[in-house]
Structure formats: structure tokens, C-alpha cells
Scaffold this motif. Structure first.
Motif, PDB file in Angstrom:
ATOM      1  N   HIS A 167      28.948  38.585  45.527  1.00  0.00           N
ATOM      2  CA  HIS A 167      29.045  39.991  45.126  1.00  0.00           C
ATOM      3  C   HIS A 167      30.346  40.608  45.634  1.00  0.00           C
ATOM      4  O   HIS A 167      31.052  41.302  44.892  1.00  0.00           O
ATOM      5  N   SER A 219      22.731  41.134  40.312  1.00  0.00           N
ATOM      6  CA  SER A 219      23.973  40.942  39.584  1.00  0.00           C
ATOM      7  C   SER A 219      23.728  40.500  38.151  1.00  0.00           C
ATOM      8  O   SER A 219      23.113  39.476  37.903  1.00  0.00           O
ATOM      9  N   ASP A 228      24.725  34.932  47.928  1.00  0.00           N
ATOM     10  CA  ASP A 228      24.667  35.987  46.921  1.00  0.00           C
ATOM     11  C   ASP A 228      25.528  37.173  47.331  1.00  0.00           C
ATOM     12  O   ASP A 228      26.271  37.745  46.522  1.00  0.00           O
ATOM     13  N   HIS A 243      28.752  50.688  40.731  1.00  0.00           N
ATOM     14  CA  HIS A 243      29.513  50.427  41.956  1.00  0.00           C
ATOM     15  C   HIS A 243      30.556  51.519  42.183  1.00  0.00           C
ATOM     16  O   HIS A 243      30.703  52.019  43.309  1.00  0.00           O
ATOM     17  N   ARG A 287      18.066  36.169  41.313  1.00  0.00           N
ATOM     18  CA  ARG A 287      18.307  37.552  41.662  1.00  0.00           C
ATOM     19  C   ARG A 287      17.018  38.346  41.614  1.00  0.00           C
ATOM     20  O   ARG A 287      16.133  38.054  40.815  1.00  0.00           O
ATOM     21  N   GLN A 343      21.299  46.014  42.843  1.00  0.00           N
ATOM     22  CA  GLN A 343      22.225  44.997  43.314  1.00  0.00           C
ATOM     23  C   GLN A 343      22.012  43.660  42.598  1.00  0.00           C
ATOM     24  O   GLN A 343      22.758  42.716  42.819  1.00  0.00           O
TER      25      GLN A 343
END
Length: 300
Positions: free
Chosen positions: A169, A201, A165, A271, A193, A199
Motif C-alpha cells: 500500500h 486495495s 499488504d 487517499h 483483502r 483500505q
């Protein structure tokens, strides 16, 4: 050429290493520009599963775009495990000090802690090691029960499979979600997830279906994230009617194409803000006309 250098520790878990290595190897097949290498304090590192792994003792000089990755090792307790020389820890620390990114899986977070990179930062590790990591590094903020956390170029993940994962990312951040989704599909990954953390996704959470028509629509949305896309245009790419696009997309993802695009935009904006951009700059970069819509969506 981006180098991904895996620092191997005695007792390394094979999946902690092989999962991320497979992701970056697949990325090299899709976008080129990746070279993988393996270093350690000895020429042969014995994995916990008994497989001997070759490593170079020479620690390379790295550029800012290169990545240092520390897979985890067998560690019912952190203390007294995961031996690394001060030379290796200094190498990890110097790479980050020079502007590079470092990442870890599972107990690998302890190596980053010994390198002095967890203090004042959010981080995570395997759920069985979280409390001990918090005691060992009281200046760190250990985030419990999430898959991975990124804080100022220090990226830590939970245990074993979560390294995949994390690697996906990092690929998505560098090359966009479409490339990461293609790798996930190649690896036949069912995306799981943790929805309690930012975080989590959007890309992979809604890519675990097998409907290729919807995948084509998602490819268009992800590759043109900042564009206004009409339902009619998406239907042309999908090769079916607008009504069919809406029906299939909702069944596969639980949302409309527009809502999916908005969720991707918010995630990308988060982000950018985490990397130091203002809300206004992030909003413009992902396709919002101003910051008001971004603020409203973030508040949800």
C-alpha cells in the motif's frame, strides 16, 4: 533516496520484518531510490524464531520522506513485552512530529502507542491483541479485523503477513499501483483483502489472477488513471479484440475495464481526501470532470 529504517525489538517475528523488507527491496529494484537499514537498542537482536539479527545502535537523522517501520514481536500479551528504550521511542515520535511516516506490524502498534502516536487516531493490530491495545490506549480508535489502517502518517497493520499488504500500500501511494502490482507479482502473492474497510486495495484485490492479457490492460489503466481510455485503445495494448478484452477482463476481475478505472479513481481520491484535499480537488486530480460523479461513486 528514501530510507526505510526498521526498528528491531527483542523477539521480533521474522515475517513481520522480512515481508515488508522484501517489498521495499523489490521497489528499489524497480524504481531505485530506496535504502533499507536496521536499528535497535543492541547490536544483535534475537528473533522469536531464534535467528540473530544485526542492528545499529545509532539512530539516524531522517528526512520527511523517510519511513520508520516497527515489526511486531512474540506477544501473547502486550504488557511487559517489546522492550524499547525511551531514546528509541523519542526517535520514532520526533520523526513523526517532523512530518515523517511511521508504520507497524502486529504488536509493533504498541511501540507507536508508547511513543504517543496512537491517541486520537485510528489504528489496528493482530486480532488477538486488539482488545488489549484498546485498553492500553483508550484515546485511540482501534479498528477491529482489518488488514491495515492509515491515519495522518501513522500506518498500523494486523499480524504477520499483513505487513506485506501494508508495505505494498505504501509503495502504491508513493509510486502508483502499477509498481505495487509488479512487486506483488514478483513475490507471487495471492492478494487477500478485507472488503469491509476502505483500505481494501482495489489494485491487489483484482490482481490475484494469472491472465497476462488482463494484467497488461490493468497496467495501462493504472498508469493513465486520469485519462479517458476507450475500449478500442485498451484492445490495441492487449493485442486482441474489444470483445475479447471485455470477456477476459470480466472473467478475471468481475468487472468491466471502465468500472475498474472508476474504482481505482475513487480509492485514490479517498487517499487524497484523507491527506487533506477537498472533494473537488481530489476529483479533478483523479480524472473526474467534477465532484458530482465522485460523490455518487463514494456513496455506493
Amino acid at each position: 533516496m528514501t530510507r526505510v529504517v526498521f526498528l528491531l525489538v527483542p523477539g521480533v517475528h521474522l515475517l513481520d520484518l522480512a515481508g515488508p523488507a522484501q517489498v521495499f527491496s523489490s521497489a528499489a529494484d524497480l524504481v531505485d531510490g530506496y535504502a533499507l537499514s536496521y536499528v535497535g537498542d543492541m547490536d544483535t537482536v534475537l528473533s522469536h524464531q531464534g535467528v540473530p539479527l544485526g542492528a545499529s545502535r545509532e539512530l539516524p537523522s531522517l528526512d520527511v520522506d523517510d519511513l520508520v517501520f516497527v515489526p511486531g514481536w512474540r506477544s501473547p500479551k502486550i504488557v511487559g513485552t517489546g522492550h524499547l528504550s525511551e531514546r528509541a521511542l523519542a526517535w520514532v515520535r520526533t520523526h513523526h512530529d517532523n512530518g515523517g511516516t511511521v508504520a507497524s506490524v502486529c504488536a509493533g502498534a504498541d511501540a507507536l502507542g508508547r511513543a504517543g502516536l496512537l491517541d486520537g487516531r485510528r489504528c489496528t493490530t493482530h486480532h488477538e491483541l486488539q482488545e488489549e491495545l484498546a485498553r492500553r490506549y483508550p484515546a485511540a480508535h482501534v479498528v477491529r479485523d482489518v488488514l491495515f489502517v492509515e491515519d495522518n502518517r501513522v500506518v498500523t497493520s494486523a499480524g504477520i503477513a499483513s505487513g506485506i499488504d501494508l508495505a505494498l500500500h505504501l509503495v502504491a501511494v508513493r509510486h502508483g499501483p502499477t509498481v505495487a502490482a509488479a512487486i506483488a507479482r514478483t513475490m507471487v502473492i495471492y492478494a487477500r483483502r478485507n472488503g469491509d474497510d476502505q483500505q481494501a486495495s482495489v489494485l491487489l484485490r483484482h490482481r490475484s489472477h494469472i491472465n497476462e492479457t488482463v494484467h497488461r490492460v490493468q497496467d495501462v489503466i493504472e498508469s493513465r488513471l486520469a485519462d479517458r481510455l476507450s475500449l478500442a485503445e485498451l484492445a490495441v495494448h492487449a493485442g486482441c479484440s474489444e470483445r475479447t478484452v471485455t470477456r477476459l477482463f470480466g472473467r478475471a476481475t468481475g468487472m468491466t475495464p471502465l468500472r475498474y478505472q472508476q474504482a481505482l479513481r475513487v480509492e485514490r481520491a479517498e487517499h487524497l481526501i484523507g491527506q487533506g484535499a477537498t472533494v473537488e480537488t481530489a476529483a479533478r486530480n483523479v480524472g473526474f470532470e467534477d465532484a458530482r460523479m465522485l460523490r455518487r461513486l463514494r456513496s455506493r
